[in-house]
Design a protein around this motif. Structure first.
Motif, PDB file in Angstrom:
ATOM      1  N   UNK A 145      47.713 -57.464  28.059  1.00 58.33           N
ATOM      2  CA  UNK A 145      47.469 -57.697  29.486  1.00 58.33           C
ATOM      3  C   UNK A 145      48.694 -58.333  30.150  1.00 58.33           C
ATOM      4  N   UNK A 146      49.319 -59.271  29.448  1.00 64.97           N
ATOM      5  CA  UNK A 146      50.506 -59.923  29.997  1.00 64.97           C
ATOM      6  C   UNK A 146      51.650 -58.923  30.156  1.00 64.97           C
ATOM      7  N   UNK A 147      51.797 -58.051  29.158  1.00 62.50           N
ATOM      8  CA  UNK A 147      52.855 -57.035  29.240  1.00 62.50           C
ATOM      9  C   UNK A 147      52.613 -56.115  30.433  1.00 62.50           C
ATOM     10  N   UNK A 148      51.334 -55.766  30.637  1.00 59.48           N
ATOM     11  CA  UNK A 148      51.002 -54.892  31.765  1.00 59.48           C
ATOM     12  C   UNK A 148      51.365 -55.535  33.102  1.00 59.48           C
ATOM     13  N   UNK A 149      51.295 -56.876  33.161  1.00 62.53           N
ATOM     14  CA  UNK A 149      51.655 -57.577  34.397  1.00 62.53           C
ATOM     15  C   UNK A 149      53.169 -57.734  34.511  1.00 62.53           C
ATOM     16  N   UNK A 150      53.781 -58.222  33.439  1.00 58.03           N
ATOM     17  CA  UNK A 150      55.211 -58.534  33.480  1.00 58.03           C
ATOM     18  C   UNK A 150      56.058 -57.284  33.698  1.00 58.03           C
ATOM     19  N   UNK A 151      55.674 -56.166  33.086  1.00 56.96           N
ATOM     20  CA  UNK A 151      56.474 -54.951  33.186  1.00 56.96           C
ATOM     21  C   UNK A 151      56.044 -54.049  34.340  1.00 56.96           C
ATOM     22  N   UNK A 152      55.040 -54.475  35.076  1.00 56.20           N
ATOM     23  CA  UNK A 152      54.569 -53.665  36.206  1.00 56.20           C
ATOM     24  C   UNK A 152      55.455 -53.931  37.433  1.00 56.20           C
ATOM     25  N   UNK A 153      56.130 -52.912  37.954  1.00 56.75           N
ATOM     26  CA  UNK A 153      57.024 -53.118  39.113  1.00 56.75           C
ATOM     27  C   UNK A 153      56.283 -53.504  40.390  1.00 56.75           C
ATOM     28  N   UNK A 154      54.947 -53.367  40.386  1.00 54.94           N
ATOM     29  CA  UNK A 154      54.186 -53.743  41.576  1.00 54.94           C
ATOM     30  C   UNK A 154      54.131 -55.254  41.754  1.00 54.94           C
TER      31      UNK A 154
END
Length: 258
Positions: A145-154
């Motif tokens: 979940x953290x990776x999905x946030x940190x790497x999300x350009x949004x």
């Protein structure tokens, strides 16, 4: 067959007395089976030998009979009867069997107890493994979940740096203006007493808006959402938070304008 000549040899007497060999006995039995006259002669010889035995017998004296009866009486009193011997033997056998069954039962119980304990230990170990796997899965899910946030350009990344009071303080805010989601990652903040907590603020047109309280910990911390923010700041407040920030406890701050 000449029965007279055959019996004259004394073979029938020897047959009756059991003095013949096995082969000779079988031969006589065969002859008796096939010659009725020989069977009749065998009966006559048996009766004659019985009469001779009775005539030759000596009648014992009366006192001998009494002595024998007294001796038998003493033996009966001193020793258990056959029936008693049987019941004594049966009781002893029962005790032996009971001991045997008790030993087998005890041995089985010991083995069962050992096996039961081993099964309990295996079950406990399996439960611990399952709990550990569950913990690992939760950690992996959290990391994903953290990776999905940190790497999300949004998500905009806003770096909060320390103030003059605490120059080594540092934190990062991940903010998605479209979904209004806000996440905070603490790199370094000072240790707090149990009476205090950190509080995150969004500065909108110069006014602070509460985004929630938190304790310093690793990983991403999900905060309250906001659709606007000119800057983010972290202060130390009393446990439970404050409606307005304490500027004297300002720890870190960062602008969304880059």
């Amino acid at each position: 067959m000449n029965v007279e000549a055959y019996t004259a040899t004394g073979i029938l007497e020897a047959y009756i007395l059991g003095e013949l060999t096995v082969r000779e006995q079988e031969h006589v039995a065969f002859q008796l089976q096939h010659y009725p006259a020989l069977r009749d002669e065998l009966v006559r010889v048996e009766k004659t030998m019985e009469q001779l035995a009775l005539q030759a017998a000596v009648k014992p004296k009366a006192h001998i009979k009494d002595n024998i009866l007294q001796s038998v009486g003493k033996r009966i009193k001193s020793q258990p009867t056959n029936a008693s011997n049987f019941w004594v033997w049966l009781a002893a056998a029962s005790v032996i069997l009971a001991c045997g069954f008790a030993y087998v039962a005890y041995n089985y119980y010991v083995q069962w107890s050992s096996t039961s304990q081993q099964l309990a230990e295996i079950e406990l170990r399996n439960q611990q493994i399952a709990q550990n796997l569950n913990t690992v899965n939760l950690e992996l899910s959290k990391i994903q979940d953290e990776i999905n946030v940190v790497e999300n350009p949004a998500y905009s990344r806003v770096i909060l740096t320390g103030t003059n009071q605490v120059p080594d303080a540092k934190a990062t805010v991940f903010w998605n203006a479209s979904t209004q989601e806000v996440y905070l990652r603490v790199q370094h903040l000072q240790a707090l007493s149990t009476e205090n907590q950190f509080q995150l603020w969004a500065l909108i047109d110069g006014k602070p808006v509460d985004l929630g309280i938190f304790d310093s910990k690793n990983g991403l911390i999900k905060m309250k959402p906001t659709s606007r923010a000119d800057a983010f700041a972290v202060t130390i407040e009393a446990r439970g938070g404050s409606p307005v920030p304490s500027l004297q406890t300002l720890q870190a701050m960062g602008s969304t304008k880059g």
